[in-house]
Design a protein around this motif. Structure first.
Motif, PDB file in Angstrom:
ATOM      1  N   HIS A 183       0.838  -1.190   0.000  1.00 29.14           N
ATOM      2  CA  HIS A 183       0.000   0.000   0.000  1.00 29.14           C
ATOM      3  C   HIS A 183       0.878   1.247   0.000  1.00 29.14           C
ATOM      4  CE1 HIS A 183      -2.893   3.044   1.455  1.00 29.14           C
ATOM      5  NE2 HIS A 183      -3.757   2.315   0.737  1.00 29.14           N
ATOM      6  N   GLU A 184       0.453   2.261  -0.732  1.00 31.78           N
ATOM      7  CA  GLU A 184       1.269   3.468  -0.909  1.00 31.78           C
ATOM      8  C   GLU A 184       1.655   4.127   0.417  1.00 31.78           C
ATOM      9  OE1 GLU A 184      -1.108   5.906  -3.409  1.00 31.78           O
ATOM     10  OE2 GLU A 184      -2.658   6.296  -1.911  1.00 31.78           O
ATOM     11  N   SER A 185       0.833   3.946   1.441  1.00 30.42           N
ATOM     12  CA  SER A 185       1.142   4.551   2.739  1.00 30.42           C
ATOM     13  C   SER A 185       2.297   3.856   3.455  1.00 30.42           C
ATOM     14  CB  SER A 185      -0.100   4.529   3.638  1.00 30.42           C
ATOM     15  OG  SER A 185      -0.474   3.184   3.946  1.00 30.42           O
ATOM     16  N   ARG A 186       2.659   2.663   2.988  1.00 31.39           N
ATOM     17  CA  ARG A 186       3.698   1.872   3.671  1.00 31.39           C
ATOM     18  C   ARG A 186       4.912   1.624   2.771  1.00 31.39           C
ATOM     19  NH1 ARG A 186       1.037  -3.273   6.453  1.00 31.39           N
ATOM     20  NH2 ARG A 186       2.309  -2.670   8.245  1.00 31.39           N
ATOM     21  N   LEU A 187       4.932   2.270   1.608  1.00 31.26           N
ATOM     22  CA  LEU A 187       6.010   2.036   0.645  1.00 31.26           C
ATOM     23  C   LEU A 187       7.384   2.305   1.240  1.00 31.26           C
ATOM     24  CD1 LEU A 187       7.068   1.493  -2.255  1.00 31.26           C
ATOM     25  CD2 LEU A 187       6.645   3.918  -2.735  1.00 31.26           C
ATOM     26  N   ASP A 188       7.590   3.507   1.776  1.00 31.88           N
ATOM     27  CA  ASP A 188       8.913   3.861   2.296  1.00 31.88           C
ATOM     28  C   ASP A 188       9.323   2.987   3.475  1.00 31.88           C
ATOM     29  OD1 ASP A 188       9.239   5.839   0.392  1.00 31.88           O
ATOM     30  OD2 ASP A 188       8.401   7.412   1.663  1.00 31.88           O
ATOM     31  N   SER A 189       8.347   2.626   4.298  1.00 32.66           N
ATOM     32  CA  SER A 189       8.647   1.764   5.446  1.00 32.66           C
ATOM     33  C   SER A 189       9.106   0.390   4.991  1.00 32.66           C
ATOM     34  CB  SER A 189       7.412   1.633   6.343  1.00 32.66           C
ATOM     35  OG  SER A 189       7.050   2.876   6.890  1.00 32.66           O
ATOM     36  N   LEU A 190       8.451  -0.146   3.961  1.00 32.32           N
ATOM     37  CA  LEU A 190       8.846  -1.462   3.449  1.00 32.32           C
ATOM     38  C   LEU A 190      10.242  -1.414   2.838  1.00 32.32           C
ATOM     39  CD1 LEU A 190       8.214  -4.436   2.778  1.00 32.32           C
ATOM     40  CD2 LEU A 190       7.306  -3.625   0.583  1.00 32.32           C
ATOM     41  N   VAL A 191      10.510  -0.411   2.021  1.00 30.12           N
ATOM     42  CA  VAL A 191      11.829  -0.297   1.384  1.00 30.12           C
ATOM     43  C   VAL A 191      12.921  -0.224   2.443  1.00 30.12           C
ATOM     44  CG1 VAL A 191      13.308   1.166  -0.040  1.00 30.12           C
ATOM     45  CG2 VAL A 191      10.949   0.714  -0.754  1.00 30.12           C
ATOM     46  N   ALA A 192      12.695   0.568   3.471  1.00 31.23           N
ATOM     47  CA  ALA A 192      13.690   0.698   4.545  1.00 31.23           C
ATOM     48  C   ALA A 192      13.876  -0.629   5.277  1.00 31.23           C
ATOM     49  CB  ALA A 192      13.250   1.789   5.527  1.00 31.23           C
ATOM     50  N   ALA A 193      12.771  -1.325   5.523  1.00 32.73           N
ATOM     51  CA  ALA A 193      12.851  -2.610   6.225  1.00 32.73           C
ATOM     52  C   ALA A 193      13.570  -3.657   5.374  1.00 32.73           C
ATOM     53  CB  ALA A 193      11.448  -3.092   6.583  1.00 32.73           C
ATOM     54  N   LEU A 194      13.301  -3.663   4.084  1.00 33.92           N
ATOM     55  CA  LEU A 194      13.974  -4.607   3.191  1.00 33.92           C
ATOM     56  C   LEU A 194      15.478  -4.358   3.173  1.00 33.92           C
ATOM     57  CD1 LEU A 194      11.523  -4.685   0.147  1.00 33.92           C
ATOM     58  CD2 LEU A 194      12.095  -6.623   1.612  1.00 33.92           C
ATOM     59  N   LYS A 195      15.866  -3.098   3.058  1.00 34.77           N
ATOM     60  CA  LYS A 195      17.295  -2.772   3.058  1.00 34.77           C
ATOM     61  C   LYS A 195      17.959  -3.250   4.339  1.00 34.77           C
ATOM     62  CE  LYS A 195      19.035   1.043   1.580  1.00 34.77           C
ATOM     63  NZ  LYS A 195      19.353   2.471   1.368  1.00 34.77           N
ATOM     64  N   ALA A 196      17.308  -2.991   5.451  1.00 40.76           N
ATOM     65  CA  ALA A 196      17.876  -3.388   6.741  1.00 40.76           C
ATOM     66  C   ALA A 196      18.023  -4.904   6.839  1.00 40.76           C
ATOM     67  CB  ALA A 196      16.999  -2.856   7.870  1.00 40.76           C
ATOM     68  N   GLU A 197      17.033  -5.632   6.353  1.00 38.53           N
ATOM     69  CA  GLU A 197      17.071  -7.102   6.445  1.00 38.53           C
ATOM     70  C   GLU A 197      18.134  -7.686   5.525  1.00 38.53           C
ATOM     71  OE1 GLU A 197      15.705  -9.022   8.535  1.00 38.53           O
ATOM     72  OE2 GLU A 197      14.237  -7.697   9.480  1.00 38.53           O
ATOM     73  N   PHE A 198      18.262  -7.133   4.312  1.00 37.63           N
ATOM     74  CA  PHE A 198      19.301  -7.633   3.400  1.00 37.63           C
ATOM     75  C   PHE A 198      20.689  -7.380   3.979  1.00 37.63           C
ATOM     76  CE2 PHE A 198      16.133  -7.278  -0.199  1.00 37.63           C
ATOM     77  CZ  PHE A 198      16.156  -8.617  -0.533  1.00 37.63           C
ATOM     78  N   ILE A 199      20.891  -6.198   4.520  1.00 38.95           N
ATOM     79  CA  ILE A 199      22.209  -5.854   5.079  1.00 38.95           C
ATOM     80  C   ILE A 199      22.504  -6.692   6.317  1.00 38.95           C
ATOM     81  CG2 ILE A 199      23.516  -3.991   6.182  1.00 38.95           C
ATOM     82  CD1 ILE A 199      22.095  -2.068   4.207  1.00 38.95           C
ATOM     83  N   ALA A 200      21.456  -7.025   7.095  1.00 43.35           N
ATOM     84  CA  ALA A 200      21.669  -7.893   8.258  1.00 43.35           C
ATOM     85  C   ALA A 200      22.144  -9.279   7.824  1.00 43.35           C
ATOM     86  CB  ALA A 200      20.371  -8.006   9.058  1.00 43.35           C
ATOM     87  N   GLN A 201      21.604  -9.776   6.695  1.00 43.09           N
ATOM     88  CA  GLN A 201      22.044 -11.071   6.155  1.00 43.09           C
ATOM     89  C   GLN A 201      23.453 -10.993   5.604  1.00 43.09           C
ATOM     90  OE1 GLN A 201      19.554 -13.790   3.582  1.00 43.09           O
ATOM     91  NE2 GLN A 201      18.271 -11.957   3.529  1.00 43.09           N
ATOM     92  N   PHE A 202      23.713  -9.920   4.858  1.00 42.14           N
ATOM     93  CA  PHE A 202      24.974  -9.782   4.130  1.00 42.14           C
ATOM     94  C   PHE A 202      25.574  -8.412   4.445  1.00 42.14           C
ATOM     95  CE2 PHE A 202      21.889 -12.117   1.387  1.00 42.14           C
ATOM     96  CZ  PHE A 202      22.423 -13.381   1.533  1.00 42.14           C
ATOM     97  N   PRO A 203      26.263  -8.295   5.592  1.00 42.53           N
ATOM     98  CA  PRO A 203      26.835  -7.000   5.996  1.00 42.53           C
ATOM     99  C   PRO A 203      27.817  -6.441   4.973  1.00 42.53           C
ATOM    100  CG  PRO A 203      26.878  -8.587   7.804  1.00 42.53           C
ATOM    101  CD  PRO A 203      26.505  -9.350   6.576  1.00 42.53           C
ATOM    102  N   LYS A 204      28.411  -7.321   4.203  1.00 46.01           N
ATOM    103  CA  LYS A 204      29.280  -6.880   3.117  1.00 46.01           C
ATOM    104  C   LYS A 204      29.068  -7.804   1.929  1.00 46.01           C
ATOM    105  CE  LYS A 204      33.368  -9.618   4.336  1.00 46.01           C
ATOM    106  NZ  LYS A 204      34.838  -9.606   4.468  1.00 46.01           N
ATOM    107  N   ILE A 205      29.424  -7.316   0.757  1.00 44.46           N
ATOM    108  CA  ILE A 205      29.270  -8.097  -0.475  1.00 44.46           C
ATOM    109  C   ILE A 205      30.627  -8.637  -0.924  1.00 44.46           C
ATOM    110  CG2 ILE A 205      28.424  -8.091  -2.848  1.00 44.46           C
ATOM    111  CD1 ILE A 205      26.262  -7.637  -0.717  1.00 44.46           C
ATOM    112  N   SER A 206      31.622  -7.764  -0.921  1.00 44.22           N
ATOM    113  CA  SER A 206      32.963  -8.175  -1.361  1.00 44.22           C
ATOM    114  C   SER A 206      33.545  -9.248  -0.448  1.00 44.22           C
ATOM    115  CB  SER A 206      33.902  -6.967  -1.372  1.00 44.22           C
ATOM    116  OG  SER A 206      33.495  -6.024  -2.329  1.00 44.22           O
ATOM    117  N   HIS A 207      34.132 -10.256  -1.064  1.00 42.67           N
ATOM    118  CA  HIS A 207      34.819 -11.321  -0.329  1.00 42.67           C
ATOM    119  C   HIS A 207      33.921 -11.983   0.711  1.00 42.67           C
ATOM    120  CE1 HIS A 207      38.576 -10.042  -2.201  1.00 42.67           C
ATOM    121  NE2 HIS A 207      38.286  -8.800  -1.843  1.00 42.67           N
ATOM    122  N   ASN A 208      32.639 -12.048   0.435  1.00 42.70           N
ATOM    123  CA  ASN A 208      31.691 -12.668   1.362  1.00 42.70           C
ATOM    124  C   ASN A 208      31.203 -13.977   0.750  1.00 42.70           C
ATOM    125  OD1 ASN A 208      29.669 -13.439   3.123  1.00 42.70           O
ATOM    126  ND2 ASN A 208      28.678 -11.432   3.193  1.00 42.70           N
TER     127      ASN A 208
END
Length: 477
Positions: A265-290
């Motif tokens: 829903h458009e009212s939750r777009l920014d919240s979802l994007v921020a949450a997705l970024k946080a979750e991906f980074i929590a899984q993979f704190p770095k990309i290089s040599h990982n």
């Protein structure tokens, strides 16, 4: 394709088929004990060669954690093998069915026998190179068949490791792994097989089906599509983001049921994007040599996925990147979150099949369902939410190969339920009793009773007035 190479491939494939078919005919009835023995040997092969298969996939991808490969391409197909070993004897039992009245009143009986079809060809794909061969193979063996396996040429080390493992535990007339390039796969699809299983893209699936049609070979096609995720207003956004990130991060999105396009829903777009970024980074704190980050399998696919994102960026699309760009010279990529891209862009039109996903905003769920229905039927559809009415509306008004509620991808791991696509995402299925039935011929057997009532009923020639009156009475005319 070189015509001479293609001709040699055809001859070799035809020889393998002839050898297996002759052995199948000579064997006759395939007992439960024989089927279970083959499944037991398949289990032993996977266990003994687990490490070799995992290391081969790491080499082929240029970076895929052996632990992930062992989980995804040894443990997962092993579940299929064990399930089939347990259930094969039960599945193959002859079934009684209702007889034909009035003949059944005089001893007529009907039974249904599950018979193996013969020789099944299985063409796997590169993203799950062992799973897409061994999981269907388990059901093929449970049904009493023999098999010709063709691994993807994109992962040659894995193909060879599997060929070595199969050759150790099976005679060529039982199971044969045929290595080689596209010309070998093409040759196999042109054989008069008794069934053909293909996992791959929709475009290649059409060619496979076209080749198979020349021999009227039945096909099971496991394809793909842009699997959508609908996030309802009642969804726990943090939980949804966590599960989507876990699913999309799996194999860097190189999985046929990977989430492709998210609707929120458009009212939750920014919240979802921020949450997705946080979750991906929590899984993979770095990309290089990982080592936890699976590389894109080859340069062509790397440029394809990168090109989708670059095109969207050049068009002015909002893109959020979860992680830094790699500096290790590998084909690893951070996760790109592409927000509301234009429908004309390639990322909107093509299955992404890599470390990127689309997030689209909506005002009402009805418009989301209409958008999904305007495209090809996906292999998977996902819904996050707690609204039973909304959930029912989505299930009743969409069509997909499978569905997961408040989760992604896990339905493909079910062993007691069929897994398959519909329309452009495929046809047929394996897993569960339905997988056994897919590779069996359901043969109806009519057993005559001790008395034939047709003469007494007056329905044998000559067809006189009494006959016509009787038939009209039965019809109700």
């Amino acid at each position: 394709m070189n015509a001479h190479v293609g001709q040699l491939a055809s001859l070799a494939a035809a020889e393998v088929l002839d050898r297996q078919r002759q052995a199948f005919i000579a064997e006759g009835h395939v007992s439960a004990a024989v089927r279970q023995d083959r499944l037991a040997r398949l289990e032993a092969m996977l266990k003994k060669h687990a490490e070799a298969l995992a290391l081969a996939q790491d080499a082929d991808f240029g970076g895929r954690h052996p632990g992930f490969s062992m989980m995804n391409d040894v443990l997962a197909p092993l579940a299929s093998v064990k399930h089939c070993h347990k259930m094969a004897g039960k599945w193959m039992k002859t079934e009684r069915r209702a007889g034909l009245i009035p003949f059944s009143l005089f001893g007529q009986k009907t039974e249904l026998r599950y018979q193996p079809k013969g020789v099944v060809g299985i063409i796997g794909t590169w993203n799950a190179p062992v799973f897409t061969l061994i999981s269907p193979l388990a059901y093929v063996l449970a049904a009493g068949n023999r098999a010709i396996l063709k691994p993807s040429e994109i992962v040659p080390a894995t193909a060879h490791a599997l060929a070595v493992g199969i050759a150790e535990f099976f005679k060529p007339e039982e199971i044969t792994v045929v290595e080689g390039g596209p010309e070998v796969a093409d040759a196999i699809t042109r054989l008069p097989l008794d069934h053909l299983v293909f996992t791959g893209s929709t475009a290649i699936g059409k060619k496979v089906m076209q080749n198979a049609s020349a021999n009227l070979t039945p096909v099971t096609l496991e394809l793909g599509g842009k699997s959508p995720v609908i996030i309802g207003k009642s969804a726990d956004l943090e939980r949804a983001a966590r599960h989507i990130a876990l699913g999309k991060g799996n194999n860097s999105g190189q999985i046929c049921v990977s989430p492709d396009t998210l609707y929120v829903h458009e009212s939750r777009l920014d919240s979802l994007v921020a949450a997705l970024k946080a979750e991906f980074i929590a899984q993979f704190p770095k990309i290089s040599h990982n080592a936890d980050v699976t590389a894109v399998v080859n340069e062509r696919h790397y440029q394809r996925v990168k090109g989708y994102v670059d095109e969207a960026r050049a068009a002015g699309t909002r893109i959020e990147t979860a992680g830094e760009l790699p500096g290790d010279g590998s084909r690893r990529l951070p996760m790109a979150i592409v927000v509301n891209p234009a429908d004309s862009l390639h990322i909107s039109q093509e299955e992404i099949f890599g470390p990127a996903l689309i997030v689209r905003s909506y005002r009402d769920v009805e418009s989301v369902v209409a958008s999904i229905n305007a495209g090809a039927h996906p292999l998977a559809l996902y819904y996050f939410g707690k609204d039973a009415t909304e959930e029912r509306y989505i299930l009743d008004h969409t069509l997909s190969g499978g569905v997961a509620i408040n989760e992604v991808m896990m339905h493909a791991a079910l062993q007691d339920a069929p897994f398959g696509g519909v329309g452009a995402s495929g046809m047929g299925s394996y897993h569960g009793r339905e997988g056994f039935q897919q590779f069996s011929h359901l043969r109806s057997v009519y057993r005559a009773g001790w008395y034939d009532p047709r003469k007494a009923m007056g329905v044998l020639p000559p067809y006189n007035d009494k006959f016509m009156a009787t038939i009209k009475k039965w019809v109700g005319a």
